[in-house]
Design an enzyme around this catalytic site. Structure first.
Site, PDB file in Angstrom:
ATOM      1  N   LYS A  53       1.227  -1.213   0.200  1.00  0.00           N
ATOM      2  CA  LYS A  53       0.126  -0.260  -0.123  1.00  0.00           C
ATOM      3  C   LYS A  53       0.705   1.044   0.028  1.00  0.00           C
ATOM      4  O   LYS A  53       0.557   1.947  -0.383  1.00  0.00           O
ATOM      5  CB  LYS A  53      -0.854   0.073   1.015  1.00  0.00           C
ATOM      6  CG  LYS A  53      -1.967  -0.995   1.080  1.00  0.00           C
ATOM      7  CD  LYS A  53      -2.740  -1.166   1.997  1.00  0.00           C
ATOM      8  CE  LYS A  53      -3.832  -1.831   2.407  1.00  0.00           C
ATOM      9  NZ  LYS A  53      -4.456  -2.716   3.643  1.00  0.00           N
ATOM     10  N   GLN A  97      -4.621  -1.311   9.788  1.00  0.00           N
ATOM     11  CA  GLN A  97      -4.706  -2.800   9.531  1.00  0.00           C
ATOM     12  C   GLN A  97      -5.007  -3.758  10.235  1.00  0.00           C
ATOM     13  O   GLN A  97      -4.422  -4.014  11.343  1.00  0.00           O
ATOM     14  CB  GLN A  97      -2.968  -3.008   8.999  1.00  0.00           C
ATOM     15  CG  GLN A  97      -2.369  -4.064   8.168  1.00  0.00           C
ATOM     16  CD  GLN A  97      -3.235  -4.597   7.182  1.00  0.00           C
ATOM     17  OE1 GLN A  97      -3.167  -3.310   5.533  1.00  0.00           O
ATOM     18  NE2 GLN A  97      -4.050  -5.221   6.560  1.00  0.00           N
ATOM     19  N   ASP A 120     -10.981   3.374   4.350  1.00  0.00           N
ATOM     20  CA  ASP A 120     -10.764   1.760   4.665  1.00  0.00           C
ATOM     21  C   ASP A 120     -12.134   1.599   4.325  1.00  0.00           C
ATOM     22  O   ASP A 120     -13.241   0.574   4.426  1.00  0.00           O
ATOM     23  CB  ASP A 120     -10.099   1.085   5.883  1.00  0.00           C
ATOM     24  CG  ASP A 120      -9.006   0.460   5.325  1.00  0.00           C
ATOM     25  OD1 ASP A 120      -9.139  -0.173   4.269  1.00  0.00           O
ATOM     26  OD2 ASP A 120      -8.774  -0.627   6.224  1.00  0.00           O
TER      27      ASP A 120
END
Ligand code: NAD
Length: 293
Positions: A53, A97, A120
């Site tokens: 990412k 994450q 997200d």
């Protein structure tokens, strides 16, 4: 033989589009979009995901910040980090994450993220908006699958879509998006999971199958209808001493068998995975634009 839904090529195209948008912004004297990623602990797969990412941000001209925290960090310390990121005006969006260590409550952490920076799309506010078909941040993996269907102009309206897996990050949002009004959308959706009985009977009726359970080669040819669209979300590391890394990545779909029957199919790797990263970048650009206006 089926047509490959090439997530790698499609994601590269999206990244090129974003690169051009960044160049336009910076040539107009504006700062580029900025994404931060919080990683707790040293889980191998998480390190790989976060690493790619961050590298993707750099490639397209985004600014990126990686915040790596020890897995002994307390929940309160993590919440304090999130509070700082929420207030940092130089940041457009950030992700935490997953999975988090067991002593940290994921729900509490996701709830602490400012929905405007939640690229997200996991915050209850954003998830709720998605379910209502409102403008929001859509979780990157289901968003990537919808984008892939769109760019390949696959019409799923009125078709029977079967989703395998009901996780909050893939299966559940996927089932909502496929059934929402829109194009792609308007599908008749069956959401299946570990308690589903006679799964093969259900998948055999599907015009489109999205498999997100994480069991290598689970979906075999006898479980799918001739001409179905097959989307493989699964990513499992399977030990392989022949491979320099000591493992290979295997999807949920028995590709060799199923690709002979499907009309369209995503490969693993090179399908949904790269699309996920591209859509996270897309969401960051969206956050930048929304925060600037
Ligand atoms: P999860 O473990 O949270 O959920 C798995 C789901 O599968 C559960 O809802 C469970 O009910 C269901 N399930 C388990 N066994 C089943 C069975 N025998 N029959 C039917 N359903 C069953 O998983 P997740 O986080 O949604 O991830 C699923 C897979 O997708 C994993 O391999 C993960 O690594 C991968 N993944 C890939 C990407 C990507 O970018 N490609 C992103 C996220 C997750």
């Amino acid at each position: 033989m089926s047509t490959l839904l090439d997530g790698k090529a499609t994601s590269n195209q999206i990244k090129e589009e974003l690169t051009e948008q960044v160049a336009e912004l910076t040539s107009a004297g504006k700062r580029p979009p900025h994404l931060a990623a919080v990683l707790v602990g040293n889980d191998g797969a998480s390190l790989t995901y976060v690493g790619s990412k961050v590298r993707s941000c750099q490639k397209i001209g985004f600014e990126s910040t990686l915040i790596q925290l020890d897995d002994t960090i307390t929940q309160d310390e993590l919440l304090a980090t999130i509070d700082k990121l929420n207030k940092d005006n130089s940041l457009d969006g950030f992700i935490v994450q997953l999975p988090l260590p067991k002593h940290i409550n994921e729900e509490v952490v996701l709830d602490a993220i400012n929905p405007k920076k939640d690229v997200d799309g996991f915050h209850p506010t954003n998830f709720g908006k998605m379910a209502l078909g409102m403008e929001t941040f859509i979780p990157a993996t289901p968003f990537g699958i919808m984008e892939l269907l769109k760019r390949y102009a696959l019409d799923i309206s009125g078709k029977h879509a079967v989703v395998i897996g009901r996780s909050h990050i893939v299966g559940r949002p996927m089932s909502i998006l496929l059934s929402n009004k829109g194009n792609p959308g308007n599908a008749t959706v069956t959401l299946t999971h570990s308690r589903t009985q006679n799964l093969a009977e259900i998948t055999k009726e599907a015009d489109i199958v999205v498999s997100a359970l994480g069991v290598p080669n689970f979906l075999t040819a006898d479980m799918v209808k001739e001409g179905a669209i097959i989307i493989d979300v699964g990513i499992t590391r399977v030990a392989d001493e022949q491979h320099p890394k000591g493992y290979v990545i295997v999807g949920d779909v028995h590709f060799e068998e199923v690709s002979k029957k499907a009309s369209y199919i995503t490969p693993v790797p090179g399908g949904v995975g790269p699309m996920t990263i591209a859509m996270l970048l897309q969401n960051t650009m969206l956050a930048y634009t929304r925060n600037a206006s």
